[in-house]
Design an enzyme around this catalytic site. Structure first.
Site, short mmCIF file in Angstrom:
data_model
loop_
_atom_site.label_atom_id
_atom_site.label_comp_id
_atom_site.label_asym_id
_atom_site.label_seq_id
_atom_site.Cartn_x
_atom_site.Cartn_y
_atom_site.Cartn_z
N ASP A 14 -7.00 -11.60 7.99
CA ASP A 14 -6.45 -12.81 8.60
C ASP A 14 -7.28 -13.31 9.77
O ASP A 14 -7.60 -14.50 9.84
CB ASP A 14 -5.01 -12.55 9.07
CG ASP A 14 -4.02 -12.60 7.90
OD1 ASP A 14 -4.35 -13.20 6.86
OD2 ASP A 14 -2.92 -12.02 8.04
N ARG A 93 0.44 -5.49 22.54
CA ARG A 93 0.32 -6.96 22.59
C ARG A 93 0.21 -7.53 24.00
O ARG A 93 -0.62 -8.43 24.24
CB ARG A 93 1.47 -7.62 21.83
CG ARG A 93 1.25 -7.83 20.33
CD ARG A 93 0.60 -6.70 19.65
NE ARG A 93 0.36 -6.93 18.22
CZ ARG A 93 -0.24 -6.06 17.44
NH1 ARG A 93 -0.69 -4.92 17.92
NH2 ARG A 93 -0.42 -6.32 16.17
N ASP A 122 5.31 -9.71 16.68
CA ASP A 122 4.07 -9.75 17.45
C ASP A 122 3.75 -11.15 17.97
O ASP A 122 3.24 -11.31 19.07
CB ASP A 122 2.91 -9.20 16.62
CG ASP A 122 3.03 -7.68 16.44
OD1 ASP A 122 3.58 -7.03 17.35
OD2 ASP A 122 2.56 -7.16 15.41
N SER A 173 0.07 -3.55 5.40
CA SER A 173 -0.33 -4.13 6.67
C SER A 173 -0.23 -3.02 7.71
O SER A 173 0.85 -2.45 7.91
CB SER A 173 0.60 -5.29 7.02
OG SER A 173 0.43 -5.61 8.39
N1 ARG Z 1 7.61 -3.78 13.28
C1 ARG Z 1 6.75 -3.26 14.27
C2 ARG Z 1 6.89 -3.97 15.57
O1 ARG Z 1 7.47 -5.02 15.60
C3 ARG Z 1 5.33 -3.15 13.80
C4 ARG Z 1 4.53 -4.39 13.74
C5 ARG Z 1 3.23 -4.08 13.13
N2 ARG Z 1 2.35 -5.19 13.15
C6 ARG Z 1 1.50 -5.45 12.16
N3 ARG Z 1 0.74 -6.48 12.31
N4 ARG Z 1 1.42 -4.72 11.07
O2 ARG Z 1 6.47 -3.52 16.59
#
Ligand code: ARG
Length: 395
Positions: A14, A93, A122, A173
């Site tokens: 991406d 993040r 995120d 992912s």
């Molecule tokens: N669900 C988790 C969170 O909100 C993991 C997010 C993982 N992000 C990703 N781009 N695969 O913290």
């Protein structure tokens, strides 16, 4: 003159496609990869950014900062969302946002961009953090805006012969840093399906043999050694993560409540984070005064929700952290963890600043507790309930 955007770039599909896509929208792209302890060759990913169309590409080393300012405060809070997820992705993040803002200032950029979709947490964490840090900076979300499926994104890359390494083969992912690994998508989207063994990289149940005891030391709430050897927190994370992982400890399989209202099935492996939280929480039980410990357990849970929900840069998080910091002075000592296949149990703890008093606790000779105090205490303690019960009987 075209405008300039600083892109949070991972080298994945991406954010790679985002570079030419942003170019097509008239943006000059500065690609920034942040090293928070993810595996793989990040420099190689950064080297691909110029051929993709970036005017500038940088690798920012942030592991120490991530541990000091994010992972250790999370450990101090025993931070677990829904009591189980150690906030792996949620913690990185806000730090990546700080770095994006710094690079934007340095390069005189007009905007910053992230590669999140519109369905996850995120995007919220990035945008709330960015707004708090640099309210005037424009924020772009190309992946959310372009509306391409994963197949279409791959086709876009193939049509333009972009140098991306991602193929159609990996259905997952994955987001990783030194606090752990998040795995989503593919077969995992069926919450009834057991996760396939090959998704795991930090934990292995096949190598688990018998049990192993490991002593973890803490100084004022910060991990400081393993089995009597003094180590930095980064080293403790690496060493303990390896041991815990070799016992298959650290897996989480969770139906998670995302901030955007979706329930999603998430897999995590965080052997170091979970073992450290087990040990730290146990040492707090020994060293924190009862009412502080109770209050802290409630604040730990609230802090975890706040950070999960993207509010790292908030006065409430700072206030919670000030409370937590004031509790850790005496959280110094050692905890012995016992690893068994898929398990970790604290089986011993000691501290020069502990509040355990054997003279008070013992049932053997040497008991210093005045048993006669108990009768009066119980009478007064139970008086409100006793009075209430009497009145109810009269009605
Ligand atoms: N669900 C988790 C969170 O909100 C993991 C997010 C993982 N992000 C990703 N781009 N695969 O913290």
């Amino acid at each position: 003159m075209s405008k300039k955007v600083v892109l949070a770039y991972s080298g994945g599909l991406d954010t790679s496609v985002a570079i030419p896509w942003l170019n097509e929208q008239g943006w000059e792209v500065v690609a920034v990869a942040v090293d928070v302890g993810q595996p793989g060759d990040l420099q190689a990913a950064v080297d691909r950014a110029a051929p993709l169309g970036a005017v500038d590409a940088r690798l920012v080393e942030a592991k120490q900062d991530y541990v000091d300012r994010y992972a250790l405060p999370a450990l101090r809070m025993n931070a677990l969302y829904q009591g189980r997820y150690p906030l792996v992705s949620a913690l990185s993040r806000p730090l990546i946002s700080e770095i994006l803002v710094a690079v934007a200032e340095e390069t005189g950029a007009d905007a910053v961009a992230h590669g999140c979709t519109g369905k996850g947490n995120d995007q919220v964490r990035f945008e709330v953090s960015l707004k708090a840090l640099a309210p005037d900076l424009e924020v772009l979300a190309p992946v959310r805006d372009w509306g391409m499926s994963r197949e279409q994104t791959i086709a876009y890359a193939e049509e333009r012969s972009l140098p991306v390494t991602t193929t159609r083969s990996s259905p997952y992912s994955i987001d990783e840093n030194l606090w752990g690994r998040s795995i989503e998508c593919g077969i995992l989207e069926d919450p009834w399906e057991s996760p396939p063994d090959d998704i795991y990289e930090l934990t292995d149940l096949k190598t688990a043999d018998g049990y192993r005891d490991v002593v973890v030391s803490f100084e004022a709430g910060v991990p400081s050694g393993i089995d009597g050897e003094a180590l930095t927190p980064i080293q403790v994370i690496a060493v303990l993560g390896k041991i815990a992982g070799s016992y298959g400890y650290g897996r989480v399989d969770l139906v998670e409540d995302r901030l955007v209202g979706i329930k999603s099935r998430e897999i995590y492996e965080a052997p170091a984070a979970l073992a450290l939280i087990d040990a730290h929480r146990d040492l707090e039980d020994l060293t924190l005064e009862r009412s502080v410990a109770r209050e802290k357990r409630a604040i730990d849970a609230k802090w975890s929700e706040l950070v999960y929900e993207g509010l790292w840069f908030s006065p409430l998080r700072e206030a919670f952290d000030a409370f937590a910091a004031s509790t850790q002075d005496y959280v110094t000592g050692e905890v012995r963890l016992r690893f068994t296949a898929g398990g970790c149990l604290p089986v011993g703890r000691r501290s020069a600043t502990g509040l355990y008093d054997r003279g008070l606790a013992t049932y053997d000779d040497g008991d210093q507790f005045d048993h006669s105090d108990a009768a009066g205490f119980i009478k007064l303690w139970g008086m409100p309930a006793t009075q209430w019960a009497k009145a109810r009987r009269r009605r």
